[in-house]
Design a protein around this motif. Structure first.
Motif, PDB file in Angstrom:
ATOM      1  N   ILE A  19       0.743  -5.721  14.488  1.00  0.00           N
ATOM      2  CA  ILE A  19       0.415  -5.586  13.062  1.00  0.00           C
ATOM      3  C   ILE A  19       1.443  -6.325  12.210  1.00  0.00           C
ATOM      4  O   ILE A  19       1.086  -7.073  11.289  1.00  0.00           O
ATOM      5  N   LEU A  20       2.715  -6.137  12.525  1.00  0.00           N
ATOM      6  CA  LEU A  20       3.768  -6.829  11.770  1.00  0.00           C
ATOM      7  C   LEU A  20       3.661  -8.346  11.946  1.00  0.00           C
ATOM      8  O   LEU A  20       3.887  -9.101  10.990  1.00  0.00           O
ATOM      9  N   ALA A  21       3.273  -8.785  13.136  1.00  0.00           N
ATOM     10  CA  ALA A  21       3.067 -10.221  13.371  1.00  0.00           C
ATOM     11  C   ALA A  21       1.917 -10.742  12.512  1.00  0.00           C
ATOM     12  O   ALA A  21       1.990 -11.846  11.955  1.00  0.00           O
ATOM     13  N   ALA A  22       0.849  -9.952  12.392  1.00  0.00           N
ATOM     14  CA  ALA A  22      -0.287 -10.355  11.546  1.00  0.00           C
ATOM     15  C   ALA A  22       0.141 -10.467  10.084  1.00  0.00           C
ATOM     16  O   ALA A  22      -0.234 -11.413   9.382  1.00  0.00           O
ATOM     17  N   LEU A  23       0.937  -9.510   9.612  1.00  0.00           N
ATOM     18  CA  LEU A  23       1.428  -9.579   8.231  1.00  0.00           C
ATOM     19  C   LEU A  23       2.327 -10.799   8.034  1.00  0.00           C
ATOM     20  O   LEU A  23       2.265 -11.455   6.992  1.00  0.00           O
ATOM     21  N   ASP A  24       3.137 -11.116   9.036  1.00  0.00           N
ATOM     22  CA  ASP A  24       3.973 -12.320   8.969  1.00  0.00           C
ATOM     23  C   ASP A  24       3.105 -13.581   8.892  1.00  0.00           C
ATOM     24  O   ASP A  24       3.421 -14.512   8.148  1.00  0.00           O
ATOM     25  N   ARG A  25       2.009 -13.602   9.647  1.00  0.00           N
ATOM     26  CA  ARG A  25       1.103 -14.766   9.606  1.00  0.00           C
ATOM     27  C   ARG A  25       0.430 -14.883   8.241  1.00  0.00           C
ATOM     28  O   ARG A  25       0.233 -15.991   7.731  1.00  0.00           O
ATOM     29  N   ILE A  26       0.090 -13.756   7.640  1.00  0.00           N
ATOM     30  CA  ILE A  26      -0.496 -13.769   6.295  1.00  0.00           C
ATOM     31  C   ILE A  26       0.489 -14.403   5.315  1.00  0.00           C
ATOM     32  O   ILE A  26       0.122 -15.284   4.532  1.00  0.00           O
ATOM     33  N   VAL A  83       7.179  -3.542   4.168  1.00  0.00           N
ATOM     34  CA  VAL A  83       6.328  -2.459   4.665  1.00  0.00           C
ATOM     35  C   VAL A  83       6.946  -1.124   4.269  1.00  0.00           C
ATOM     36  O   VAL A  83       8.102  -0.845   4.564  1.00  0.00           O
ATOM     37  N   LEU A  84       6.137  -0.309   3.581  1.00  0.00           N
ATOM     38  CA  LEU A  84       6.552   1.036   3.185  1.00  0.00           C
ATOM     39  C   LEU A  84       6.087   2.087   4.186  1.00  0.00           C
ATOM     40  O   LEU A  84       6.755   3.086   4.414  1.00  0.00           O
ATOM     41  N   ASP A  85       4.901   1.849   4.765  1.00  0.00           N
ATOM     42  CA  ASP A  85       4.327   2.805   5.707  1.00  0.00           C
ATOM     43  C   ASP A  85       3.353   2.068   6.608  1.00  0.00           C
ATOM     44  O   ASP A  85       2.620   1.184   6.145  1.00  0.00           O
ATOM     45  N   LEU A  86       3.370   2.405   7.877  1.00  0.00           N
ATOM     46  CA  LEU A  86       2.442   1.834   8.845  1.00  0.00           C
ATOM     47  C   LEU A  86       1.988   2.980   9.737  1.00  0.00           C
ATOM     48  O   LEU A  86       2.808   3.593  10.413  1.00  0.00           O
ATOM     49  N   ARG A  87       0.689   3.272   9.676  1.00  0.00           N
ATOM     50  CA  ARG A  87       0.143   4.402  10.440  1.00  0.00           C
ATOM     51  C   ARG A  87      -1.075   3.974  11.226  1.00  0.00           C
ATOM     52  O   ARG A  87      -1.990   3.360  10.686  1.00  0.00           O
ATOM     53  N   LEU A  88      -1.091   4.324  12.501  1.00  0.00           N
ATOM     54  CA  LEU A  88      -2.291   4.144  13.317  1.00  0.00           C
ATOM     55  C   LEU A  88      -3.161   5.371  13.073  1.00  0.00           C
ATOM     56  O   LEU A  88      -2.720   6.495  13.287  1.00  0.00           O
ATOM     57  N   VAL A  89      -4.378   5.150  12.569  1.00  0.00           N
ATOM     58  CA  VAL A  89      -5.234   6.283  12.206  1.00  0.00           C
ATOM     59  C   VAL A  89      -6.357   6.515  13.207  1.00  0.00           C
ATOM     60  O   VAL A  89      -6.996   7.567  13.186  1.00  0.00           O
ATOM     61  N   ALA A  90      -6.581   5.554  14.077  1.00  0.00           N
ATOM     62  CA  ALA A  90      -7.576   5.654  15.148  1.00  0.00           C
ATOM     63  C   ALA A  90      -7.264   4.521  16.116  1.00  0.00           C
ATOM     64  O   ALA A  90      -6.545   3.579  15.751  1.00  0.00           O
ATOM     65  N   PRO A  91      -7.783   4.581  17.327  1.00  0.00           N
ATOM     66  CA  PRO A  91      -7.528   3.465  18.244  1.00  0.00           C
ATOM     67  C   PRO A  91      -8.001   2.143  17.620  1.00  0.00           C
ATOM     68  O   PRO A  91      -9.153   2.018  17.196  1.00  0.00           O
ATOM     69  N   GLY A  92      -7.090   1.201  17.495  1.00  0.00           N
ATOM     70  CA  GLY A  92      -7.436  -0.108  16.957  1.00  0.00           C
ATOM     71  C   GLY A  92      -7.559  -0.179  15.451  1.00  0.00           C
ATOM     72  O   GLY A  92      -8.037  -1.179  14.912  1.00  0.00           O
ATOM     73  N   VAL A  93      -7.121   0.875  14.741  1.00  0.00           N
ATOM     74  CA  VAL A  93      -7.197   0.892  13.273  1.00  0.00           C
ATOM     75  C   VAL A  93      -5.875   1.404  12.711  1.00  0.00           C
ATOM     76  O   VAL A  93      -5.368   2.427  13.148  1.00  0.00           O
ATOM     77  N   ALA A  94      -5.344   0.672  11.731  1.00  0.00           N
ATOM     78  CA  ALA A  94      -4.086   1.076  11.107  1.00  0.00           C
ATOM     79  C   ALA A  94      -4.176   0.878   9.605  1.00  0.00           C
ATOM     80  O   ALA A  94      -4.922   0.020   9.120  1.00  0.00           O
ATOM     81  N   ILE A  95      -3.406   1.677   8.890  1.00  0.00           N
ATOM     82  CA  ILE A  95      -3.265   1.514   7.451  1.00  0.00           C
ATOM     83  C   ILE A  95      -1.809   1.146   7.190  1.00  0.00           C
ATOM     84  O   ILE A  95      -0.896   1.811   7.692  1.00  0.00           O
ATOM     85  N   VAL A  96      -1.627   0.076   6.429  1.00  0.00           N
ATOM     86  CA  VAL A  96      -0.282  -0.382   6.101  1.00  0.00           C
ATOM     87  C   VAL A  96      -0.146  -0.400   4.586  1.00  0.00           C
ATOM     88  O   VAL A  96      -0.990  -0.962   3.887  1.00  0.00           O
ATOM     89  N   LEU A  97       0.906   0.228   4.101  1.00  0.00           N
ATOM     90  CA  LEU A  97       1.227   0.228   2.680  1.00  0.00           C
ATOM     91  C   LEU A  97       2.453  -0.661   2.495  1.00  0.00           C
ATOM     92  O   LEU A  97       3.449  -0.491   3.204  1.00  0.00           O
ATOM     93  N   THR A  98       2.369  -1.613   1.574  1.00  0.00           N
ATOM     94  CA  THR A  98       3.486  -2.520   1.321  1.00  0.00           C
ATOM     95  C   THR A  98       3.748  -2.605  -0.177  1.00  0.00           C
ATOM     96  O   THR A  98       2.892  -2.269  -0.991  1.00  0.00           O
ATOM     97  N   ASP A  99       4.936  -3.068  -0.515  1.00  0.00           N
ATOM     98  CA  ASP A  99       5.130  -3.549  -1.871  1.00  0.00           C
ATOM     99  C   ASP A  99       5.519  -5.006  -1.724  1.00  0.00           C
ATOM    100  O   ASP A  99       6.051  -5.429  -0.695  1.00  0.00           O
ATOM    101  N   GLY A 100       5.172  -5.783  -2.721  1.00  0.00           N
ATOM    102  CA  GLY A 100       5.429  -7.203  -2.596  1.00  0.00           C
ATOM    103  C   GLY A 100       5.107  -7.950  -3.867  1.00  0.00           C
ATOM    104  O   GLY A 100       4.843  -7.358  -4.910  1.00  0.00           O
ATOM    105  N   GLY A 101       5.141  -9.239  -3.734  1.00  0.00           N
ATOM    106  CA  GLY A 101       4.850 -10.086  -4.871  1.00  0.00           C
ATOM    107  C   GLY A 101       4.716 -11.536  -4.460  1.00  0.00           C
ATOM    108  O   GLY A 101       4.936 -11.910  -3.304  1.00  0.00           O
TER     109      GLY A 101
END
Length: 155
Positions: A19-26, A83-101
């Motif tokens: 997930i962090l790698a995907a955010l880095d790619r974004i 990244v403020l919060d990273l939670r796996l909520v189901a297999p293969g699904v995560a919610i990530v809360l970030t602050d940014g700009g």
């Protein structure tokens, strides 16, 4: 002498790394001003909502609307997020809360809060839903003051 054994990361650790790698790619795609690379980090049917209330549905729409963003309004800008919060909520699904700009200077102000719903397809994580909200300093300050009141006054 025995060689130390390296244990494979747990599924949760591997998911967090992916997930962090995907955010880095974004971020990297934004920083490169590459609408195709940026949109490729979203699922085919992703929803994308920006702070102004505009939305796109689907990877193709995200790519199409980001071409003028990268060529005109945000040309040469960079993305920063924490990244403020990273939670796996189901297999293969995560919610990530970030602050940014987004910015062009040496220091990028984190003036927005984002929610990413990430979905795993095989070993690859992509964003299935994105919501970007602008921080309103006055409302944040007022709420912080209200939180300091005694509990019986808040009712």
């Amino acid at each position: 002498m025995t060689e130390p054994t390296m244990s494979a990361p747990s599924d949760t650790e591997a998911d967090h790394i992916g997930i962090l790698a995907a955010l880095d790619r974004i971020c990297a795609a934004w920083n490169a001003g590459d609408a195709s690379a940026y949109s490729s980090e979203f699922t085919d049917d992703a929803s994308y909502v920006i702070f102004a209330g505009m939305h796109d549905l689907g990877r193709d729409a995200i790519r199409r609307t980001h071409i003028p963003v990268f060529e005109k309004w945000q040309r040469g800008s960079r993305m920063s997020m924490r990244v403020l919060d990273l939670r796996l909520v189901a297999p293969g699904v995560a919610i990530v809360l970030t602050d940014g700009g987004i910015g062009k200077g040496g220091r990028i102000r984190h003036d927005k809060v984002q929610t990413f719903v990430m979905a795993r397809n095989g070993a690859t994580w992509r964003c299935a839903a994105f919501q970007n909200t602008k921080k309103h300093r006055l409302f944040i300050a007022m709420n912080r003051l209200a939180d300091r009141r005694p509990a019986d006054v808040r009712r």
